[in-house]
Design a protein around this motif. Structure first.
Motif, PDB file in Angstrom:
ATOM      1  N   GLU A 100       1.513 -52.081 -26.580  1.00  0.00           N
ATOM      2  CA  GLU A 100       0.269 -52.392 -25.872  1.00  0.00           C
ATOM      3  C   GLU A 100       0.294 -53.789 -25.275  1.00  0.00           C
ATOM      4  N   GLY A 101       0.902 -54.714 -25.981  1.00  0.00           N
ATOM      5  CA  GLY A 101       0.853 -56.118 -25.584  1.00  0.00           C
ATOM      6  C   GLY A 101       1.640 -56.436 -24.334  1.00  0.00           C
ATOM      7  N   SER A 102       2.601 -55.589 -23.972  1.00  0.00           N
ATOM      8  CA  SER A 102       3.404 -55.848 -22.771  1.00  0.00           C
ATOM      9  C   SER A 102       3.668 -54.546 -22.026  1.00  0.00           C
ATOM     10  N   LYS A 103       3.036 -54.399 -20.869  1.00  0.00           N
ATOM     11  CA  LYS A 103       3.273 -53.209 -20.053  1.00  0.00           C
ATOM     12  C   LYS A 103       4.700 -53.196 -19.528  1.00  0.00           C
ATOM     13  N   VAL A 104       5.281 -54.379 -19.290  1.00  0.00           N
ATOM     14  CA  VAL A 104       6.668 -54.453 -18.839  1.00  0.00           C
ATOM     15  C   VAL A 104       7.595 -53.873 -19.909  1.00  0.00           C
ATOM     16  N   PHE A 105       7.357 -54.226 -21.168  1.00  0.00           N
ATOM     17  CA  PHE A 105       8.150 -53.699 -22.278  1.00  0.00           C
ATOM     18  C   PHE A 105       8.058 -52.175 -22.335  1.00  0.00           C
ATOM     19  N   THR A 106       6.837 -51.656 -22.253  1.00  0.00           N
ATOM     20  CA  THR A 106       6.646 -50.217 -22.400  1.00  0.00           C
ATOM     21  C   THR A 106       7.232 -49.440 -21.227  1.00  0.00           C
TER      22      THR A 106
END
Length: 419
Positions: A100-106
């Motif tokens: 949730e904290g990083s859309k780039v990560f997901t």
């Protein structure tokens, strides 16, 4: 069990009510809580960002389990610090909370694992993002990378709207932006309880992000919800588990970031099947409120089993009747709004058959309940069908005397007509 609940919104009031109903509970504390939570828990003035203070409180009060409601403390690593202190806590680690904290990560994880989601590009500099917008067909979805309380998303139908959204995000230092294709279909929310090894599907819901009737106005943290979601039939739920949730959990375990907590998949049900819009790593708000109205199982037993890695030995039971909730917010939300107005008629509202009033942004002042936030109340009801649940919820809304508040009048309207 002695339990500390972190948070003070409508989600936490719903969780507090469910936890208080457990025969396993001996004492419930909430930090900071709100005026409604105070009816079922001891509210304590703890700052969840002060990890040392939370740990000290848990040791002093012999807390057996900490339940973290909001996403902020999860992303900030509160669960990690508690576990280092040998205190049991429900919720993902900071590493796992990147979902949730990083859309780039997901989005990168989805690309690597072939998880169906919207096509995208990620940018860490303003000029590249603006150049992409100029050459890309509209509409596009512009998202800030980090936490934005459900409000960091713009569906841009023109290049000018996309440019404005990009400029607003890059006004913050160190910002990143994700620009996605605009998916077409029906949105739904799917919840899964995880212990790092086992995933137990919970149930489904649909929420309403726009501030005003007809899905007009700015995005908010959510203006209403109902459960279950008719679009999420048994086959769609099974496909979501198989194509989206299970590959995600396997990928997180492979990265040494096992996910323990509630995984909330925001989905678009397209002509090609379910696609992931985004993940949240906690119960939604106001989706949690309708889930808790329908949950028959012992919530505390479920959360304890998740922390202990024993979900494979649990079962879940839900009421078949649907539930619906309407958010009452302070006028001006999600923009500038005033606090401190008095709210009356809450007991009359709760007296409607099947109705429950959850406090979100309230506090006690001189014996009165006053507004202390943007989203202030969740007025929900359960019924034999969605139409009855909706009728009861709005009857309860009509009994609340709060001129400074507003709500949408169309929550669940289309779905109740449909079936």
């Amino acid at each position: 069990m002695r339990v500390l609940l972190i948070g003070g919104g409508g989600r936490e009031h719903a969780l507090a009510g469910a936890l208080a109903a457990s025969p396993r509970l001996s004492k419930l504390s909430a930090a900071p809580g709100n005026a409604g939570i105070a009816n079922v828990a001891e509210c304590v003035p703890l700052d969840s960002s002060d990890h040392r203070a939370v740990i000290d409180f848990c040791r002093k009060e012999a807390i057996d389990l900490v339940v973290v409601g909001p996403e902020g403390p999860l992303v900030a690593g509160l669960v990690d610090r508690l576990k280092e202190a040998k205190i049991c806590a429900f919720g993902p680690s900071a590493a796992a909370a990147q979902l949730e904290g990083s859309k780039v990560f997901t989005k990168a994880l989805c690309a690597e694992e072939n998880i169906p989601t919207a096509g995208y590009e990620a940018f860490s500099d303003r000029e590249s993002a603006l150049a992409y917008v100029e050459k890309h067909a509209m509409p596009v979805v512009v998202k800030a990378d980090g936490l934005a309380a459900g409000k960091g998303v713009t569906i841009a139908t023109t290049p000018a709207e996309a440019r404005k959204a990009v400029e607003a995000i890059f006004a913050e230092d160190g910002a990143q932006v994700v620009i996605e294709e605009h998916l077409v279909g029906e949105e739904a929310s799917f919840f899964v309880l995880c212990d790092g090894k086992t995933a137990r599907p919970l149930t489904t819901a649909q929420d309403f992000k726009r501030a005003y009737d007809g899905d007009e106005g700015p995005n908010t943290g959510g203006m209403g919800a109902y459960s279950p979601a008719p679009v999420m039939d048994v086959a769609t739920q099974a496909r979501t588990m198989r194509e989206i949730v299970e590959p995600t959990l396997a990928a997180m375990a492979k990265r040494d970031m096992p996910f323990c907590g509630v995984l909330y998949a925001g989905l678009m049900i397209t002509a090609d099947g379910p696609k992931l819009i985004e993940y949240n790593v906690r119960f939604g708000d106001p989706e949690c409120q309708v889930l808790m109205m329908r949950l028959e199982s012992d919530l505390l037993a479920l959360l304890d089993a998740a922390v202990a890695g024993r979900l494979d030995r649990t079962s879940l039971a839900w009421r078949k009747e649907p539930a619906l909730t309407v958010v009452m917010a302070a006028k001006g939300y999600p923009g500038v709004y005033e606090k401190g107005s008095t709210i009356r008629g809450l007991e009359e509202a709760a007296a409607v058959e099947g109705a429950t009033v959850f406090h979100a942004g309230t506090r006690h002042v001189d014996g009165e309940i006053v507004a202390a936030g943007g989203r202030v109340l969740n007025v929900g009801a359960i019924g034999a069908d969605l139409s009855q649940a909706r009728k009861r919820a709005y009857e309860a809304v009509g009994r609340i005397d709060w001129p400074e508040g507003f709500c949408r009048s169309d929550i669940g309207e289309a779905a109740s007509r449909r079936g």
